[in-house]
Design an enzyme around this catalytic site. Structure first.
Site, PDB file in Angstrom:
ATOM      1  N   LEU A  96       0.829  -1.198   0.000  1.00 52.52           N
ATOM      2  CA  LEU A  96       0.000   0.000   0.000  1.00 52.52           C
ATOM      3  C   LEU A  96       0.866   1.251   0.000  1.00 52.52           C
ATOM      4  O   LEU A  96       1.795   1.365   0.794  1.00 52.52           O
ATOM      5  CB  LEU A  96      -0.921   0.001   1.225  1.00 52.52           C
ATOM      6  N   HIS A  97       0.570   2.153  -0.908  1.00 53.81           N
ATOM      7  CA  HIS A  97       1.261   3.437  -0.935  1.00 53.81           C
ATOM      8  C   HIS A  97       0.336   4.513  -1.468  1.00 53.81           C
ATOM      9  O   HIS A  97      -0.459   4.285  -2.364  1.00 53.81           O
ATOM     10  CB  HIS A  97       2.568   3.381  -1.737  1.00 53.81           C
ATOM     11  N   CYS A  98       0.449   5.665  -0.862  1.00 53.95           N
ATOM     12  CA  CYS A  98      -0.350   6.818  -1.256  1.00 53.95           C
ATOM     13  C   CYS A  98       0.577   7.831  -1.919  1.00 53.95           C
ATOM     14  O   CYS A  98       1.612   8.192  -1.361  1.00 53.95           O
ATOM     15  CB  CYS A  98      -1.017   7.430  -0.021  1.00 53.95           C
TER      16      CYS A  98
END
Length: 140
Positions: A96-98
């Site tokens: 997960l990465h924003c």
């Protein structure tokens, strides 16, 4: 996770230009930024997608996203930001990465076409420092 590039960055086994280092998450400059100052925020726990993010990490993750969106304006002089994350489809790293991308009116970003740029020698260190200062210090 042994073959995850973001887990390697979190562990300190791969280099990154870190802008935010906190107990539950880490933010660093994207190596192929849409615009200079493009930041990736990741949870320290290996989580693949947003639906997998444990509830006890959710509020801190999005609070850090808010602070990064403010930092690209205050630290880099952007007019605003583009905040996005992919889940499985178009997710280049299965952690997960924003994305927090600085934006300026007329910058050429349209829709979901993300042109990429590169940092010149020393620029990544400078951009990371400017963002750290906008986040309240240069403690790294």
């Amino acid at each position: 996770m042994a073959d995850c590039v973001f887990c390697a960055i979190i562990a300190g086994d791969s280099p990154a230009d870190v802008v935010l280092d906190e107990p539950d998450h880490l933010a660093f400059l994207d190596r192929r930024p849409v615009f200079k100052g493009h930041v990736l925020l990741v949870p320290r726990t290996h989580v693949v997608t947003l639906p997998d993010l444990p509830a006890d990490l959710r509020d801190g993750f999005f609070e850090a996203t808010q602070r990064l969106a403010t930092a690209v304006v205050e630290g880099l002089g952007a007019q605003g930001s583009f905040v996005a994350m992919n889940n499985v489809v178009s997710q280049s790293v299965p952690h997960l990465h924003c994305h927090v991308v600085p934006r300026t009116k007329g910058d050429g970003l349209r829709g979901f076409f993300w042109p990429r740029t590169k940092y010149d020698d020393g620029e990544a260190v400078e951009y990371a420092g400017r963002l750290r200062r906008a986040l309240g210090g240069d403690r790294l």
